[in-house]
Design a protein around this motif. Structure first.
Motif, PDB file in Angstrom:
ATOM      1  N   GLY A 250      70.292 -55.287-156.709  1.00  0.00           N
ATOM      2  CA  GLY A 250      69.699 -54.184-157.404  1.00  0.00           C
ATOM      3  C   GLY A 250      70.165 -54.350-159.000  1.00  0.00           C
ATOM      4  O   GLY A 250      69.223 -54.163-159.742  1.00  0.00           O
ATOM      5  N   ARG A 251      71.281 -54.575-159.539  1.00  0.00           N
ATOM      6  CA  ARG A 251      71.564 -54.556-160.825  1.00  0.00           C
ATOM      7  C   ARG A 251      70.968 -55.760-161.446  1.00  0.00           C
ATOM      8  O   ARG A 251      70.344 -55.804-162.596  1.00  0.00           O
ATOM      9  N   TRP A 253      68.398 -57.521-160.068  1.00  0.00           N
ATOM     10  CA  TRP A 253      66.813 -57.049-160.217  1.00  0.00           C
ATOM     11  C   TRP A 253      66.428 -56.555-161.445  1.00  0.00           C
ATOM     12  O   TRP A 253      65.373 -56.913-162.194  1.00  0.00           O
ATOM     13  N   GLN A 254      67.118 -55.611-161.810  1.00  0.00           N
ATOM     14  CA  GLN A 254      67.019 -54.707-163.128  1.00  0.00           C
ATOM     15  C   GLN A 254      67.082 -55.707-164.534  1.00  0.00           C
ATOM     16  O   GLN A 254      66.107 -55.638-165.251  1.00  0.00           O
ATOM     17  N   ARG A 255      68.210 -56.438-164.561  1.00  0.00           N
ATOM     18  CA  ARG A 255      68.380 -57.395-165.530  1.00  0.00           C
ATOM     19  C   ARG A 255      67.223 -58.417-165.539  1.00  0.00           C
ATOM     20  O   ARG A 255      66.582 -58.574-166.913  1.00  0.00           O
ATOM     21  N   CYS A 257      63.889 -57.912-164.413  1.00  0.00           N
ATOM     22  CA  CYS A 257      62.673 -57.225-164.961  1.00  0.00           C
ATOM     23  C   CYS A 257      62.727 -57.345-166.716  1.00  0.00           C
ATOM     24  O   CYS A 257      61.728 -57.326-167.196  1.00  0.00           O
ATOM     25  N   GLU A 258      63.894 -56.635-166.902  1.00  0.00           N
ATOM     26  CA  GLU A 258      64.129 -56.301-168.416  1.00  0.00           C
ATOM     27  C   GLU A 258      63.866 -57.871-169.299  1.00  0.00           C
ATOM     28  O   GLU A 258      63.321 -57.691-170.502  1.00  0.00           O
ATOM     29  N   PRO A 263      59.524 -54.230-167.334  1.00  0.00           N
ATOM     30  CA  PRO A 263      60.391 -53.147-166.823  1.00  0.00           C
ATOM     31  C   PRO A 263      59.488 -52.394-165.758  1.00  0.00           C
ATOM     32  O   PRO A 263      60.090 -51.401-165.093  1.00  0.00           O
ATOM     33  N   LEU A 266      60.188 -52.053-162.247  1.00  0.00           N
ATOM     34  CA  LEU A 266      61.193 -51.072-161.655  1.00  0.00           C
ATOM     35  C   LEU A 266      60.850 -49.938-161.153  1.00  0.00           C
ATOM     36  O   LEU A 266      61.545 -49.349-160.469  1.00  0.00           O
ATOM     37  N   ASP A 267      59.544 -49.442-161.843  1.00  0.00           N
ATOM     38  CA  ASP A 267      59.281 -47.978-161.383  1.00  0.00           C
ATOM     39  C   ASP A 267      58.200 -48.184-160.516  1.00  0.00           C
ATOM     40  O   ASP A 267      57.855 -46.986-159.654  1.00  0.00           O
TER      41      ASP A 267
END
Length: 393
Positions: A250-251, A253-255, A257-258, A263, A266-267
């Motif tokens: 999860g974390r 994956w977020q980094r 995409c950013e 971003p 992520l939504d």
């Protein structure tokens, strides 16, 4: 030339190496690299089975060993061999299972000569069972062990791995088994027979892919450059070449995409969980590729590494050894060969703080260490000359 150990770690061990091809020599190389006195025994006039003695493959497989010739089919040859066995710690062989019995050098026969002997056998399919005497080669067991069915691009048919994974894994597993047996011998005082095969070793290397079938009854298929069970994790095209990314979790994956400037991914509910991302892999990979093609691999590797996302280049072999980290690790190990001069081979992959492994000797010429080795085991010059006259060595 007297024996010079490549390391202090195993220099108290004597290993008799009857192996040929790749799997057995790989096992023997582990002991040679860690300082054991590995004596490579070949038949007089031996065929190197397609491995030219001065070629890179032979030199890489047989460094740090001493070499003698011995005709095990001759009564005197067998007699000399048993003298070696009486003082050896380990014997390695990778004949077809029935051959050692015909030669009279099977485990039970040699156990009577040296009860402390660790006898290690590598075969294609195992020492018993319906396929025991089938010839076992790496590409054949890659197919039989399931590796080819999960290798390659989906729909393009089975693909063999680009290195001899069955041979290499069997060699390493064999060496590990011998080391376990040596440790057990410290307690019991007795040797034992260690066995592995190309087929068993490859199935073990299939690991989570094999477990998917055993536990979930899921037959893994080809996933190409994508990870079989996680996304995004695979090869992606950038502005100049391909690179590898593994942004699972999860974390992370977020980094990811950013960092790639996406971003909005992520939504999207279809990418909300790891399972969702794998289920919708094709569409996700397409979206990721659109962003990655805007910059070079070197730029993405720099930024993603800084963000803590695992990634890296896809190298050709010349690029591997030009990489600064590989150079720093010293994976190209120099050694001086009496005919070839200074050559480089692949160094041992394990480092030790007190007893490191170094390359001290190039692969032996046929019978190169005859006098030294046989003299070490009590044969005098006259006996050695007699053996030579009789075609025993």
């Amino acid at each position: 030339m007297q024996f010079r150990a490549a390391s202090e770690a195993l220099k108290n061990l004597t290993v008799l190496d009857l192996t040929q091809a790749r799997a057995g020599p790989t096992a023997a190389r582990q002991f040679a690299d860690w300082g054991a006195d590995v004596i490579k025994i070949e038949a007089p006039g031996a065929d190197t089975m397609g491995f030219p003695r001065h070629g890179s493959d032979f030199q890489n497989l047989h460094r740090n060993k001493r070499g003698i010739t011995l005709n095990l089919k001759h009564p005197k040859g067998l007699e000399v061999f048993k003298r070696l066995v009486s003082r050896a710690d380990v014997l390695l062989e990778n004949y077809r299972p029935d051959v050692k019995f015909r030669l009279g050098i099977d485990y039970e026969s040699l156990r009577s000569v040296n009860p402390r002997l660790i006898y290690a056998s590598i075969s294609g399919y195992g020492q018993d069972g319906p396929d025991r005497n089938r010839p076992g080669l790496d590409p054949i067991t890659q197919g039989a062990g399931g590796l080819m069915w999960v290798t390659g691009l989906p729909g393009q048919g089975p693909v063999r791995a680009g290195t001899a994974i069955s041979d290499l894994s069997a060699g390493v597993f064999c060496a590990m088994g011998v080391l376990v047996a040596l440790l057990e011998r410290e307690r019991s005082g007795e040797g034992q027979w260690v066995q592995t095969s190309l087929l068993e070793s490859l199935i073990s290397m299939m690991d989570f892919q094999a477990a998917r079938w055993l536990m979930e009854r899921e037959v893994p298929g080809q996933a190409g450059n994508d990870h079989p069970t996680a996304t995004p994790a695979g090869a992606y095209e950038t502005a100049d070449k391909m690179m590898l990314i593994a942004a699972v979790g999860g974390r992370m994956w977020q980094r990811f995409c950013e960092t790639i400037g996406a971003p909005e991914l992520l939504d999207k509910p279809e990418y909300a969980t790891a399972e969702d991302r794998t289920k919708n892999r094709t569409a996700l990979n397409r979206a990721i590729a659109e962003r990655l093609k805007t910059r070079t691999s070197a730029e993405w590797i720099r930024d993603l590494t800084e963000a803590g996302v695992p990634c890296g280049p896809i190298y050709k072999m010349d690029e591997v050894f030009a990489d600064p980290q590989v150079e720093h690790l010293g994976m190209a190990a120099p050694v001086v060969h009496p005919t070839l001069g200074e050559i480089n081979i692949v160094r041992q992959a394990v480092a030790m703080s007190r007893t490191p492994s170094i390359v001290v000797k190039a692969a032996p010429e046929l019978g190169e260490d005859q006098e030294d080795v046989l003299g070490q085991f009590g044969l005098d010059a006259a006996e050695i000359d007699d053996l030579r006259r009789n075609g025993v060595i």
